[in-house]
Write a protein that holds these residues in place. Structure first.
Motif, PDB file in Angstrom:
ATOM      1  N   ARG A  46      72.895  41.532  40.867  1.00 14.06           N
ATOM      2  CA  ARG A  46      71.584  41.763  41.487  1.00 14.06           C
ATOM      3  C   ARG A  46      71.182  43.234  41.390  1.00 14.06           C
ATOM      4  O   ARG A  46      70.021  43.551  41.123  1.00 14.06           O
TER       5      ARG A  46
ATOM      6  N   GLN B 185      70.080  44.083  37.874  1.00  8.71           N
ATOM      7  CA  GLN B 185      68.714  43.626  37.602  1.00  8.71           C
ATOM      8  C   GLN B 185      67.679  44.545  38.250  1.00  8.71           C
ATOM      9  O   GLN B 185      66.592  44.754  37.699  1.00  8.71           O
TER      10      GLN B 185
ATOM     11  N   HIS C 146      76.528  35.733  35.978  1.00 12.33           N
ATOM     12  CA  HIS C 146      75.243  35.637  36.673  1.00 12.33           C
ATOM     13  C   HIS C 146      74.115  36.215  35.824  1.00 12.33           C
ATOM     14  O   HIS C 146      73.000  35.664  35.810  1.00 12.33           O
TER      15      HIS C 146
ATOM     16  N   SER D  49      70.881  34.267  34.066  1.00 11.28           N
ATOM     17  CA  SER D  49      69.497  34.708  34.306  1.00 11.28           C
ATOM     18  C   SER D  49      68.726  34.907  33.011  1.00 11.28           C
ATOM     19  O   SER D  49      67.566  35.336  33.046  1.00 11.28           O
TER      20      SER D  49
END
Length: 504
Positions: A47, A50, A78, A82
């Protein structure tokens, strides 16, 4: 929860060293949770990646053989899920890894992650990102470069040459968690772009991230405790990140005697500027009166640029010693040794800098007098730079810089006073207290005279009865923050710094 650690923080964050961090991790792993600690860590890394690189199309993830590499494998999965193109170098083995890392590897194999051969180095753009999950906290205690596989060093060098953003997982590879020095076998990058470097510290914030090479290595620092607040509370921190002190409003019914006097003793022939800088800082940062006794007897008794400054004769200075906060040593030269016995015997509050520290280092009797001051209700703050600290501890500057926090604590215990070890991430240490690491300041302070300004600023803040550790923390934070808020279009000089005021 993910936090960005601001340099101008008003929150004093706790810091845990390598051994305490491992103990916290062990305690957290002993409690079964879903998702697992590694899964939560990897999700947080993905996260943040990103957010750091919102226009990225590629991620290059470097994964070591331990659990830090497992965090990287989770993050890689992950990011791939994405829609990112993700290339992974994994230096581990499915047959020799923890169960959590094995599960992370299996999940990554089921995704679109691309497994790279050692010689495959991705071509990334400045919008892309490199994730450094090579060693993390697991590198602590490894002292020989011969134990490190050459692929690791090769990949690390290649990643440093890459133009992309860099996100280090837990710690930049090669950085000592406790002291901010580079571990044996590692060297700092040849070039550094702090704004493109990020470090996500997992579970704990480590003291080495904030001092010595830590600031340059880590860049922007983020923290996720992974929800382990109980385990963190069970381990006392080894240091605190220094924070801004609350502002205090002066009472309207005040006079110059309400805020104390500061007596500056220093300024031998050829070095009067240093003492003037300290006195100017005291004058502009809260002292009721700022008095200066220059050791250069030929210097004028009035300074045109500082008409508020009071000049004290030998007799006046001797009378004031018992009544004021004394700042001694700035530009003092060898003459400082003649004044130091009286300062140590009489001054209720003494800030010792520069040549006062050199005199202390050369004279065991003066060191004994310093140690006994606290027994008589007298307090002392020393402000050495690394070379002065090395002289006091009879060691080398390199030894001081390799373990700054330990050096400051040792010096505080040996001399029974508060120590401000100056440098990147200045250390404030006092006997029996958890040290503080200061986050403010920048390389513009690396000019002559700024240390004299700090000494005067400490004297100005030091009211009667105020704890020396608290005063040192307050003044050091403010000194660094003044440099941080300095306009980029204006040169920073020590004389300008002495008269600057901190923005609210």
């Amino acid at each position: 929860m993910l936090h960005r650690i601001p340099w101008h923080t008003s929150t004093s964050y706790p810091l845990w060293g390598g051994s305490a961090s491992r103990a916290i991790e062990t305690a957290a792993l002993a409690i079964p949770r879903q998702p697992s600690l590694m899964e939560r860590a990897g999700q947080s890394v993905a996260r943040l990646a990103q957010a750091i690189a919102p226009f990225a199309r590629q991620a290059w993830v470097l994964c070591g053989p331990g659990n830090n590499g497992g965090d990287g494998l989770v993050a890689a999965r992950h990011l791939a899920d994405s829609g990112w193109q993700v290339g992974v170098h994994w230096l581990g083995s499915a047959d020799h890894c923890s169960s959590d890392t094995h599960a992370a590897w299996q999940a990554a194999c089921a995704s679109s992650v691309q497994w790279l051969r050692p010689e495959q180095i991705p071509t990334l753009t400045p919008e892309d990102i490199v994730i450094d999950a090579l060693l993390g906290l697991g590198q602590q205690g490894r002292q020989s470069p011969h134990t490190r596989p050459s692929p690791l060093l090769h990949l690390l060098q290649q990643s440093r040459a890459c133009p992309a953003h860099v996100l280090a997982v837990d710690l930049p590879t090669g950085l000592d968690a406790d002291h901010g020095s580079w571990l044996e076998g590692f060297a700092p990058p040849t070039h550094c772009t702090p704004n493109s470097r990020h470090t996500l510290s997992l579970l704990t914030l480590k003291p080495g991230m904030f001092t010595a090479h830590g600031r340059d290595a880590c860049g922007n620092i983020w923290w996720n405790d992974l929800g382990c607040t109980e385990q963190l509370a069970a381990q006392p921190p080894c240091a605190w990140l220094n924070a801004r002190s609350p502002a205090h409003q002066r009472a309207h019914n005040s006079h110059k005697g309400s805020f104390g006097d500061v007596l500056v003793i220093g300024g031998a022939p050829g070095m009067t500027g240093a003492a003037l800088l300290a006195a100017s800082a005291a004058l502009h940062h809260g002292a009721g009166r700022s008095l200066l006794h220059l050791l250069d007897r030929t210097a004028p008794g009035l300074h045109a640029a500082l008409p508020d400054l009071m000049f004290a004769s030998v007799e006046t200075a001797q009378q004031l010693l018992r009544k004021t906060s004394v700042v001694a040593g700035c530009g003092g030269g060898t003459a400082m040794a003649q004044w130091l016995p009286a300062v140590l015997a009489q001054a209720p509050r003494a800030v010792l800098d520069a040549d006062a520290l050199n005199a202390l280092a050369e004279n065991p009797d003066l060191q004994s007098a310093l140690k006994s001051r606290a027994e008589h209700g007298q307090h002392t703050i020393l402000t050495p730079h690394p070379l002065e600290a090395a002289r006091l501890l009879q060691t080398s500057t390199a030894q001081i810089q390799s373990a700054r926090r330990s050096a400051a604590q040792t010096l505080a215990q040996q001399l029974n006073c508060t120590i401000v070890l100056k440098g990147s991430g200045s250390i404030i240490a006092s006997p029996g207290q958890t040290p503080h690491i200061n986050p403010t300041g920048n390389a513009r302070l690396a000019i002559g005279g700024t240390g004299d300004v700090l000494a005067g600023l400490i004297g100005a803040h030091w009211r009667h009865g105020a704890p020396p550790h608290q005063i040192a923390c307050q003044a050091v934070w403010e000194h660094g923050a003044l440099a941080d808020q300095w306009p980029t279009t204006q040169p920073l000089t020590a004389s300008a710094l002495a008269t600057a005021l901190l923005q609210p």
